[in-house]
Design an enzyme around this catalytic site. Structure first.
Site, PDB file in Angstrom:
ATOM      1  CD  GLU A  98     -11.217  49.058  40.121  1.00 13.96           C
ATOM      2  OE1 GLU A  98     -11.603  48.434  39.115  1.00 13.96           O
ATOM      3  OE2 GLU A  98     -10.381  48.607  40.937  1.00 13.96           O
ATOM      4  CB  CYS A 138      -8.031  45.126  41.125  1.00 17.88           C
ATOM      5  SG  CYS A 138      -8.045  43.843  39.867  1.00 17.88           S
ATOM      6  CG  ASN A 167     -13.015  42.190  41.470  1.00 18.69           C
ATOM      7  OD1 ASN A 167     -13.931  42.432  40.687  1.00 18.69           O
ATOM      8  ND2 ASN A 167     -11.741  42.375  41.156  1.00 18.69           N
ATOM      9  CD  GLU A 168     -11.206  40.432  37.581  1.00 15.99           C
ATOM     10  OE1 GLU A 168     -10.018  40.702  37.363  1.00 15.99           O
ATOM     11  OE2 GLU A 168     -12.110  40.677  36.749  1.00 15.99           O
TER      12      GLU A 168
HETATM   13  O1  AHR Z   1     -11.969  47.292  35.318  1.00 14.34           O
HETATM   14  C1  AHR Z   1     -10.602  47.233  35.559  1.00 14.34           C
HETATM   15  C2  AHR Z   1     -10.194  45.975  36.292  1.00 14.34           C
HETATM   16  O2  AHR Z   1     -10.480  44.858  35.505  1.00 14.34           O
HETATM   17  C3  AHR Z   1     -10.917  45.691  37.573  1.00 14.34           C
HETATM   18  O3  AHR Z   1     -10.346  46.326  38.645  1.00 14.34           O
HETATM   19  C4  AHR Z   1     -10.789  44.217  37.724  1.00 14.34           C
HETATM   20  O4  AHR Z   1     -11.864  43.660  38.422  1.00 14.34           O
HETATM   21  C5  AHR Z   1     -10.656  43.712  36.316  1.00 14.34           C
HETATM   22  O5  AHR Z   1      -9.580  42.897  36.163  1.00 14.34           O
END
Ligand code: AHR
Length: 645
Positions: A43, A245, A376-377
């Site tokens: 990321e 995120c 994503n989550e």
């Molecule tokens: O890994 C850091 C963050 O943790 C990521 O962006 C998110 O998916 C999670 O909350």
């Protein structure tokens, strides 16, 4: 075997303690497990891309930084104006008649008469240069007024001493790209790049770029070689990108758009990063896929599920839970088309609309995309579900060959997790992405999490996990957990520690797996655990019994079908040494010349720039046989790799 022993084997947890002598034996039939269990999650946070893995040395090369990216930033952040040899003039930023509409701003440098004026870039915390290496400089320039004169590019020390210089032609009246090669005389981690105009008038400058020629695999617009190499040495089977995120973004306008990240860099659309900085997207989808190919990993892109991050607005308001928002329904068809186009871009023939763009970038062959993450989550709301299903149905119907990965929230067992699984079961999603950042004790207490998962339901991708610190004890808790992932490799298909990278001067999130600045790289204890599992994975799991089972001692045993090696992993997260008697009779013939790798140290030991190898694996020869004893040190991870042919 009685029921209690069986329970101990299953949980490998608290059975009568004090026993430091244990017997380990192959027990029960072998089973096939995922050949792709261990991968990585990249990321762009902690300056992992610009100022990190991306090889570009000039910060804000296109003058696109803005206060929305980061309070106090503007188009000239990273740049100073300089006057040399008596030259007088100015610098300003303009946006009329830009190089490309996606890249609207450019600098205008004015020189009144003699001498020179210029702009000086301080890189990402300094431009890091190595003596004897060659650097490719390029700039787009256009003479707006006056006769102009040659451009001069210099690499200088912070105090202005010359390290290298190249002369470029006087710019034309239309935008043109100019190149030069620079070879610094000295190594300097904190150098500056200076670009001067030497002719009277006004010259427009954009995409001022400096790359080492020695990028990873020597690709132009490539990756920082040392950092990419450290990642490659994890032997990841897949790479999830471009983030968590970052993908669903800070508001619907900030959702990551892969189409903005391909093509010539001067035509890419830069944007604000949810982590309170900027994305040049020079490290874009082509570079991600190319990196996967370079390191033999499967690409696993993740697209937003048509909703932004439920924590959107945080950077500005410092208040979480500003609320998830969905793309307008009127915008969904175009968004879904973008997702379908991604698959065509990655896999389609070179004469398809999007495959042609991949081919134009130098890759006519398919990138062999097999997996796609959607979401994503995300918070499991109606807004999310409606949009997820629209994207899911479209991809499934047009590309049944693609395995879709859904999402079940940010925690191991909350309402989003339950709702997410319910939704996955309703749709029959092939795989879901679970995330958890928990204490090491949580990991040690949850080793049997997947033992009871229904094997007829979705497979699991443990897409983000970490035990919240970088001490050896944390790494051992993760190692113990990874033995349980191997045991459950028939239902857990992928897993990836998160986050991967952290520039120590720009920390958004800790712990991370790899820490770096411009010249140093530190592999954490957690890195070594990931590396040992990545380099010693197998596709067949050999179940083993441990008698008596003891607290914080976990094992797994796999066979690698290519080498026919049997790999035994022993994780002792306790402070007592353990003598293990190993019985591998049912494995067949074992070559006595084996290898043992041990990661050991104080439970709170960790690595730093000052002590990068305090916790590092040590490899030794080992004499193996069908039956042998091994002393497993306190707080250690031992791996014994044996040849069976
Ligand atoms: O890994 C850091 C963050 O943790 C990521 O962006 C998110 O998916 C999670 O909350």
């Amino acid at each position: 075997m009685n029921r209690n022993t069986l329970l101990c084997i299953l949980t490998l947890m608290t059975c009568p303690a004090g026993a430091s002598d244990i017997a380990i034996k192959i027990q029960g039939p072998a089973k096939s497990i995922s050949p792709d269990l261990f991968g990585i999650f990249f990321e762009d946070l902690n300056w992992a891309a610009d100022g990190g893995l991306y090889g570009e040395l000039v910060q804000n090369r296109s003058f696109e930084y803005s206060p929305e990216d980061h309070g106090g930033w503007n188009e000239m952040t990273g740049w100073d104006f300089v006057e040399r040899d008596g030259g007088k003039g100015f610098v300003t930023v303009k946006s009329d008649a830009p190089l490309h509409f996606n890249n609207p701003h450019y600098a205008v440098l004015g020189l009144q008469k003699n001498g020179a004026t210029g702009i000086r870039n301080s890189g990402f915390d300094g431009v890091s240069l190595k003596a004897g290496e060659k650097y490719d400089f390029s700039v787009f320039a256009r003479q707006l007024a006056g006769p102009g004169g040659p451009l001069v590019v210099r690499l200088e020390t912070k105090t202005g001493d010359l390290l290298a210089e190249a002369k470029l032609p006087a710019p034309d009246s239309g935008w043109q790209k100019y190149h030069g090669v620079l070879e610094p005389t000295n190594t300097d981690a904190d150098a500056r790049l200076v670009l001067l105009t030497t002719g009277e008038g006004q010259v427009a400058l954009d995409v001022v770029s400096l790359f080492p020629q020695a990028t990873f695999h020597n690709h132009p617009n490539g990756l920082r070689a040392d950092l990419a190499q450290v990642i490659a040495e994890l032997h990841p089977k897949f790479v999830r990108f471009p983030g968590g995120c970052l993908v669903h973004g800070d508001g619907v306008d900030n959702i990551y758009n892969w189409k903005n990240t391909i093509g010539p860099v001067e035509q890419r659309k830069e944007q604000r990063n949810i982590w309170n900085y900027h994305q040049s997207v020079g490290l874009g989808y082509f570079e991600y896929f190319q990196f996967c190919e370079d390191i033999g990993a499967k690409p696993l892109p993740v697209v937003a599920a048509g909703v932004c991050c439920q924590n959107s607005g945080h950077a500005v308001t410092q208040v979480w839970e500003q609320g998830q928002r969905g793309l307008a329904m009127a915008d969904m068809p175009a968004y879904i088309q973008d997702v379908l186009d991604l698959i065509e871009w990655a896999n389609g023939p070179a004469n398809s609309v999007w495959g042609a763009k991949r081919a134009a970038a130098g890759h006519p062959e398919s990138f062999h995309l097999q997996y796609l993450g959607i979401g994503n989550e995300d918070k499991q709301t109606g807004v999310f579900r409606e949009r997820f299903k629209m994207i899911y149905d479209a991809v499934k119907s047009k590309h049944p060959e693609i395995t879709i990965i859904g999402t079940v929230g940010p925690r191991p067992n909350d309402d989003d997790y339950r709702q997410g699984w319910k939704f996955a079961n309703e749709l029959g999603i092939a795989m879901v992405d679970e995330h958890y950042y928990e204490s090491p004790e949580w990991f040690l207490n949850n080793l049997n999490r997947y033992d009871s998962y229904d094997r007829t339901k979705s497979k699991v991708y443990v897409g983000e996990y970490a035990s919240r610190d970088n001490n050896l004890f944390n790494a051992l808790a993760e190692a113990a957990y990874m033995t349980a992932l191997e045991r459950n490799g028939d239902i857990v298909h992928f897993s990836s520690y998160a986050p991967l990278l952290c520039n120590t001067r720009h920390v958004n999130w800790k712990p991370d797996m790899i820490y770096f600045d411009n010249t140093n790289i530190v592999r954490s204890a957690n890195y070594y655990v990931q590396q040992l599992f990545g380099q010693n994975a197998g596709e067949t799991y050999l179940p083993m019994s441990v008698e008596p089972a003891i607290t914080n001692f976990s094992i797994s045993c796999v066979r690698d079908s290519q080498s026919h090696d049997v790999i035994l992993k022993l994780v002792n997260a306790s402070t007592n040494a353990v003598t293990a008697r190993i019985d591998l009779a049912s494995v067949g013939k074992i070559n006595p010349a084996a290898t043992r790798i041990v990661l050991q140290g104080a439970p709170n030991g960790n690595n730093s720039f000052e002590h990068p190898y305090e916790i590092a694996p040590k490899t030794n020869g080992f004499t193996a046989s069908q039956s042998f004893s091994v002393e497993v040190e306190s707080t250690s991870f031992s791996l014994i790799r044996m040849k069976t042919k």
